[in-house]
Write a protein that holds these residues in place. Structure first.
Motif, short mmCIF file in Angstrom:
data_model
loop_
_atom_site.label_atom_id
_atom_site.label_comp_id
_atom_site.label_asym_id
_atom_site.label_seq_id
_atom_site.Cartn_x
_atom_site.Cartn_y
_atom_site.Cartn_z
N LEU A 138 29.26 53.00 -9.56
CA LEU A 138 30.72 52.72 -9.08
C LEU A 138 31.77 52.82 -10.16
N GLU A 139 31.71 52.31 -11.20
CA GLU A 139 32.69 52.35 -12.29
C GLU A 139 32.84 53.94 -12.78
N GLU A 142 35.05 55.61 -10.17
CA GLU A 142 36.37 55.11 -10.30
C GLU A 142 37.03 55.62 -11.46
N GLU A 171 31.49 50.27 -0.27
CA GLU A 171 32.29 50.00 -1.74
C GLU A 171 32.53 51.26 -2.14
N LEU A 175 36.75 53.78 -2.10
CA LEU A 175 37.25 54.34 -3.25
C LEU A 175 37.78 55.72 -2.80
#
Length: 193
Positions: A138-139, A142, A171, A175
Motif C-alpha cells: 500500500l505504501e 502511494e 484500501e 487510492l
C-alpha cells in the motif's frame, strides 16, 4: 496533458496523474488490458514486473504488437532467482520483489529521464504484497501515485481481488482515480471519479 484510453468501459481520455486499478480474478487474462493501455498515445512506458521476468515481459509485448522501442522494463525477479541478466538502457533490475525502495527509485528515475506521454504498468501489486506484505505494498503504491502526479504520467496497477481480504481491496481501491473490474467471465465494469 490528456491521455487516450482504449480499454472497454473507460473514459476516452484521462488527465496526466491518473491512476487506474485493474481488479481481476487470479486466473483473469490481464495481458490485453495491459498492452492496450501501453500501446495507446504513449511516448515511453515502464513495466514494473513482480510477476514475470524481463524476458517474459518482452515476449508479451512482442505477442501483442507493442512498440518495444518505447519500453523500459524493471525486473524484480531475476536477481533473486539467480537468472542471468544483462542490464541495458531499457532493462533494469532490483535485488528482489520486496525491494520497495529500489522499485520506487527506478520508477522515479524513469519518469525523470523521459519526456512526453509516460505510462507505467505495475504487474502486479498482489505479488508485491506477497513478497513485501500488504502494508508495504500500500505504501509503495502511494509513493508511486505521487510520482505519477508529479510527472503528469498515468499508471495501471494489477491487483487480484481473490487473494486479499475485502477490506484490503477497499484500501487499494480508495487510492485510485479509476477502477476496472474484470470478472471471471471476461466482462468488464469500470468506474472513474
Amino acid at each position: 496533458m490528456e491521455y487516450a484510453l482504449e480499454i472497454e468501459g473507460t473514459p476516452e481520455t484521462v488527465p496526466g496523474g491518473t491512476s487506474i486499478l485493474l481488479l481481476h480474478p487470479s486466473t483473469g487474462e490481464t495481458d490485453r488490458f495491459d498492452t492496450d493501455f501501453l500501446k495507446t498515445d504513449t511516448d515511453s512506458f515502464l513495466v514494473v514486473s513482480t510477476r514475470t521476468t524481463a524476458r517474459e515481459v518482452r515476449q508479451k509485448l512482442e505477442y501483442y504488437d507493442v512498440d518495444e522501442s518505447r519500453a523500459v522494463i524493471l525486473d524484480t525477479l531475476s536477481i533473486e532467482r539467480g537468472y542471468s541478466r544483462r542490464s541495458s538502457d531499457n532493462v533494469h533490475y532490483v535485488a528482489a520483489p520486496d525491494d520497495v525502495d529500489g522499485i520506487v527509485h527506478q520508477v522515479d528515475r524513469f519518469l525523470d529521464a523521459h519526456e512526453g506521454k509516460l505510462r507505467i504498468s505495475f504487474d502486479s501489486v498482489t505479488e508485491l504484497a506477497y513478497y513485501a506484505g500488504e502494508e508495504a505494498a500500500l505504501e509503495t503504491v502511494e509513493r508511486i501515485l505521487e510520482l505519477l502526479d508529479e510527472h503528469d504520467a498515468v499508471g495501471l496497477f494489477h491487483l487480484s481481488d481473490e487473494v486479499h481480504d475485502a477490506a484490503v481491496v477497499d484500501e487499494f481501491r480508495a487510492l485510485f482515480d479509476g477502477v476496472i473490474d474484470l470478472d471471471e467471465d471476461g466482462s468488464v465494469d469500470a468506474a472513474f471519479r
